[in-house]
Scaffold this motif. Sequence first.
Motif, PDB file in Angstrom:
ATOM      1  N   SER A  34       0.814  -1.213   0.000  1.00  0.00           N
ATOM      2  CA  SER A  34       0.000   0.000   0.000  1.00  0.00           C
ATOM      3  C   SER A  34       0.852   1.270   0.000  1.00  0.00           C
ATOM      4  CB  SER A  34      -0.943   0.012   1.204  1.00  0.00           C
ATOM      5  OG  SER A  34      -0.253   0.277   2.416  1.00  0.00           O
ATOM      6  N   ARG A  35       2.184   1.110   0.024  1.00  0.00           N
ATOM      7  CA  ARG A  35       3.076   2.269  -0.045  1.00  0.00           C
ATOM      8  C   ARG A  35       3.210   2.674  -1.512  1.00  0.00           C
ATOM      9  NH1 ARG A  35       7.691   0.226   1.953  1.00  0.00           N
ATOM     10  NH2 ARG A  35       6.964   0.289   4.095  1.00  0.00           N
ATOM     11  N   SER A  36       2.134   3.243  -2.027  1.00  0.00           N
ATOM     12  CA  SER A  36       2.066   3.558  -3.452  1.00  0.00           C
ATOM     13  C   SER A  36       1.283   4.835  -3.661  1.00  0.00           C
ATOM     14  CB  SER A  36       1.379   2.409  -4.215  1.00  0.00           C
ATOM     15  OG  SER A  36      -0.026   2.442  -4.021  1.00  0.00           O
ATOM     16  N   ALA A  37       1.129   5.219  -4.917  1.00  0.00           N
ATOM     17  CA  ALA A  37       0.289   6.368  -5.270  1.00  0.00           C
ATOM     18  C   ALA A  37      -0.958   5.886  -5.994  1.00  0.00           C
ATOM     19  CB  ALA A  37       1.072   7.344  -6.138  1.00  0.00           C
ATOM     20  N   GLY A  38      -1.397   4.683  -5.662  1.00  0.00           N
ATOM     21  CA  GLY A  38      -2.554   4.108  -6.340  1.00  0.00           C
ATOM     22  C   GLY A  38      -2.196   3.667  -7.746  1.00  0.00           C
ATOM     23  N   SER A  39      -3.159   3.672  -8.624  1.00  0.00           N
ATOM     24  CA  SER A  39      -2.896   3.289 -10.019  1.00  0.00           C
ATOM     25  C   SER A  39      -1.942   4.304 -10.641  1.00  0.00           C
ATOM     26  CB  SER A  39      -4.199   3.225 -10.804  1.00  0.00           C
ATOM     27  OG  SER A  39      -5.016   2.189 -10.325  1.00  0.00           O
ATOM     28  N   PHE A  40      -0.807   3.830 -11.101  1.00  0.00           N
ATOM     29  CA  PHE A  40       0.235   4.744 -11.579  1.00  0.00           C
ATOM     30  C   PHE A  40       0.018   5.169 -13.025  1.00  0.00           C
ATOM     31  CE2 PHE A  40       4.416   6.387 -12.532  1.00  0.00           C
ATOM     32  CZ  PHE A  40       4.812   6.943 -11.321  1.00  0.00           C
ATOM     33  N   PHE A  41      -0.719   4.364 -13.788  1.00  0.00           N
ATOM     34  CA  PHE A  41      -0.958   4.676 -15.194  1.00  0.00           C
ATOM     35  C   PHE A  41      -2.454   4.744 -15.485  1.00  0.00           C
ATOM     36  CE2 PHE A  41       3.110   2.367 -15.079  1.00  0.00           C
ATOM     37  CZ  PHE A  41       3.937   3.336 -15.632  1.00  0.00           C
ATOM     38  N   ARG A  42      -2.836   5.715 -16.313  1.00  0.00           N
ATOM     39  CA  ARG A  42      -4.222   5.799 -16.763  1.00  0.00           C
ATOM     40  C   ARG A  42      -4.498   4.711 -17.797  1.00  0.00           C
ATOM     41  NH1 ARG A  42      -2.728  11.427 -16.883  1.00  0.00           N
ATOM     42  NH2 ARG A  42      -3.941  12.636 -15.379  1.00  0.00           N
ATOM     43  N   ASN A  43      -5.733   4.271 -17.860  1.00  0.00           N
ATOM     44  CA  ASN A  43      -6.124   3.386 -18.949  1.00  0.00           C
ATOM     45  C   ASN A  43      -6.078   4.200 -20.242  1.00  0.00           C
ATOM     46  OD1 ASN A  43      -6.653   1.121 -17.318  1.00  0.00           O
ATOM     47  ND2 ASN A  43      -8.706   1.866 -16.852  1.00  0.00           N
ATOM     48  N   PRO A  44      -5.241   3.814 -21.202  1.00  0.00           N
ATOM     49  CA  PRO A  44      -5.087   4.635 -22.409  1.00  0.00           C
ATOM     50  C   PRO A  44      -6.313   4.605 -23.312  1.00  0.00           C
ATOM     51  CG  PRO A  44      -3.829   2.611 -22.618  1.00  0.00           C
ATOM     52  CD  PRO A  44      -4.342   2.652 -21.204  1.00  0.00           C
ATOM     53  N   ILE A  45      -6.632   5.757 -23.875  1.00  0.00           N
ATOM     54  CA  ILE A  45      -7.704   5.869 -24.865  1.00  0.00           C
ATOM     55  C   ILE A  45      -7.048   6.052 -26.218  1.00  0.00           C
ATOM     56  CG2 ILE A  45      -9.653   7.263 -25.629  1.00  0.00           C
ATOM     57  CD1 ILE A  45     -10.198   7.892 -22.692  1.00  0.00           C
ATOM     58  N   VAL A  46      -7.348   5.153 -27.151  1.00  0.00           N
ATOM     59  CA  VAL A  46      -6.643   5.115 -28.434  1.00  0.00           C
ATOM     60  C   VAL A  46      -7.648   5.086 -29.583  1.00  0.00           C
ATOM     61  CG1 VAL A  46      -4.678   3.894 -27.409  1.00  0.00           C
ATOM     62  CG2 VAL A  46      -6.548   2.585 -28.444  1.00  0.00           C
ATOM     63  N   PRO A  47      -7.208   5.432 -30.801  1.00  0.00           N
ATOM     64  CA  PRO A  47      -8.089   5.316 -31.969  1.00  0.00           C
ATOM     65  C   PRO A  47      -8.550   3.872 -32.146  1.00  0.00           C
ATOM     66  CG  PRO A  47      -6.144   6.621 -32.498  1.00  0.00           C
ATOM     67  CD  PRO A  47      -5.895   6.023 -31.141  1.00  0.00           C
ATOM     68  N   ALA A  48      -9.739   3.698 -32.666  1.00  0.00           N
ATOM     69  CA  ALA A  48     -10.305   2.355 -32.799  1.00  0.00           C
ATOM     70  C   ALA A  48      -9.413   1.435 -33.620  1.00  0.00           C
ATOM     71  CB  ALA A  48     -11.696   2.444 -33.416  1.00  0.00           C
ATOM     72  N   ASP A  49      -8.737   1.984 -34.641  1.00  0.00           N
ATOM     73  CA  ASP A  49      -7.908   1.105 -35.479  1.00  0.00           C
ATOM     74  C   ASP A  49      -6.648   0.625 -34.753  1.00  0.00           C
ATOM     75  OD1 ASP A  49      -6.486   3.470 -35.482  1.00  0.00           O
ATOM     76  OD2 ASP A  49      -6.601   3.802 -37.644  1.00  0.00           O
ATOM     77  N   ALA A  50      -6.298   1.260 -33.612  1.00  0.00           N
ATOM     78  CA  ALA A  50      -5.144   0.807 -32.836  1.00  0.00           C
ATOM     79  C   ALA A  50      -5.420  -0.536 -32.180  1.00  0.00           C
ATOM     80  CB  ALA A  50      -4.772   1.844 -31.783  1.00  0.00           C
ATOM     81  N   LEU A  51      -6.711  -0.875 -32.031  1.00  0.00           N
ATOM     82  CA  LEU A  51      -7.069  -2.150 -31.427  1.00  0.00           C
ATOM     83  C   LEU A  51      -6.529  -3.312 -32.253  1.00  0.00           C
ATOM     84  CD1 LEU A  51      -8.642  -3.481 -29.115  1.00  0.00           C
ATOM     85  CD2 LEU A  51     -10.679  -3.406 -30.560  1.00  0.00           C
TER      86      LEU A  51
END
Length: 363
Positions: free
Chosen positions: A252-269
């Motif tokens: 728990s010695r953290s800053a929570g989730s360190f990375f955001r869930n990335p939002i990308v163009p649909a074709d990147a899927l």
Amino acid sequence: MADQQAPAETSLAVQENVPLAPYTTLGVGGPARWFVSAQTEAEVTSAVAFARERGLPLFVLGGGSNLLVSDAGFPGVVLHIGLRGVREEVDRGGDPVYVTAAAGESWDDLVQFTVDRDLQGMECLAGIPGTVGGTPVQNVGAYGQEIAQTLVSVRCFDTATNALVELTNADLGFGYRTSLLNGAERGRYIVLRVTFALRRCDGATVRPNLSYADLKRAFPEPARPTLIEVAETVRKIRRGKGMVVDAADPDSRSAGSFFRNPIVPADALRTVAEAAGLAESDVPHWPAADGQVKLPAAWLLERAGFVRGTVLGQAGISSKHTLALINRGGATQRDIAALREQIVAGVRQRFGVELEQEPVNVG
């Protein structure tokens, strides 16, 4: 948005060279050159004046749960918000119920205040560390709820006009982990108190939010849990992921989730699926605005080889949650940053996706 004259300047207790690491959940960072703990609105305005008169940068500190502080510390004034107080007001019709909390109040304590009174709208946000003032800044959200759903207004000190202002929900322009406060006007407004509109839970028309998969599993139909039961379950889930601050839990010695869930163009899927050797339908994703898709950052990390328990010097990835970078004991900001850069580069190389850090860099 109504401007009001700021409170008159008051005497101010200013400390020098105060270590910042103890004020953060990650536990890293050097000292603040100047440090002020404000208990009143007048002390907030005086601290701003103190910094301005000396040409010093100003940083506003709340619960320290979303910060990565430089090893060199902060060369200006750190303003620690200690304003306290909670009040409840019932609308003439009895619904909604307005709850106003000062910025320095513990967020989890406020959640408990609401569920104890059967007020629905915050139960899924239990266990989140930090203070009330930080929640509208990044539109804090978890387990199917977010601040934008219940926030009515924020009372702020506007450092540009030296006035007190009320910003409405619409003024704040909420998005995914964003708002006016960490976007176009970052650093301009200091949150003093926040007002929320909640509804009395009657178990029929107004029920706890069980939209998130973990909560549906915990309370399968026809279960009708109370708000208190939902909040406690959320805390239990978060505790199992090391996401509840606990001195006995090194994860728990953290800053929570360190990375955001990335939002990308649909074709990147398609690119991500090919890199993972999967069909597009097998890559977890959710629809986002403007035809884009949101990808789970934790899935990307794991597929790129950054699994729970990964260690780099005194920094590491939590053994309970892939997205939490932790201080294993004696870590520095440089240690955390080195692990961050390895992860960002690895995910970029594997999937062509750029991860964004969620904690705020200080100094």
